[in-house]
Design an enzyme around this catalytic site. Sequence first.
Site, PDB file in Angstrom:
ATOM      1  N   HIS A 260     -10.292   0.308   1.173  1.00 19.73           N
ATOM      2  CA  HIS A 260     -10.660  -0.433   2.385  1.00 19.73           C
ATOM      3  C   HIS A 260     -12.178  -0.601   2.520  1.00 19.73           C
ATOM      4  CE1 HIS A 260      -6.512   0.763   3.369  1.00 19.73           C
ATOM      5  NE2 HIS A 260      -6.503  -0.290   4.157  1.00 19.73           N
TER       6      HIS A 260
ATOM      7  N   GLU B 225       0.820  -1.211   0.000  1.00 26.46           N
ATOM      8  CA  GLU B 225       0.000   0.000   0.000  1.00 26.46           C
ATOM      9  C   GLU B 225       0.852   1.259   0.000  1.00 26.46           C
ATOM     10  OE1 GLU B 225      -3.971  -1.817   2.239  1.00 26.46           O
ATOM     11  OE2 GLU B 225      -2.559  -0.565   3.347  1.00 26.46           O
TER      12      GLU B 225
END
Length: 206
Positions: free
Chosen positions: A159, A126
């Site tokens: 997310h 990420e």
Amino acid sequence: MSLKKYSLLTILIYAVCYLLPAFFPINLSLWITLFTYVLGAITLSLVYLRHGLSQFEKRPADWKQILTWGIGGIFLALILQAIASQIEVGLFGAPETSQNTAQIIGFVQSQPFFILAVTIGGPIMEEFVFRRAILLSLASKTPLWFAMCVSSLLFALIHFDGHLLLYTALGLFFSFLYLKTGRIWTSIICHVGMNTLVVLLTIFLT
């Protein structure tokens, strides 16, 4: 390697690692996720080393500063997370518990080795994708503040658990750490450390 090629390759590797487990049976998906996340983190690290320095990395901080900001940032990130979570719950009625975190904890409890994907593989990928590839690509064409906001918002959307403010705030903080020290390792240390603490504390407290 040009910035455009680096960014596209980084995002492509991440997308493959992120989506590949969905094509396997549920009983294998955790193991495939663990394998692809760790392999993806290693691959993106190698791609990063081949790319060279960016415009924000010409005068990097030394390792003492990187470790200081990275480790100290863990606790600042936890405080930021708590504040953002309370704002979401109080003003927007968001659930107090992150569905994403709860699901991850369940995976770790059922398969302890999965913690490597959550605390190491995922955060490293990420950071290379959202804090370096996307942020740098946008910053080369738009104001830096805009690039930080967009990359952080995309980080929050990936997310997809209703805590948009929380993850956007964390994304902005990780971006600050990267730009402050001129090294992506700073935000990686913070992100990895934060995920590790959250997972371990949640498991032990429950």
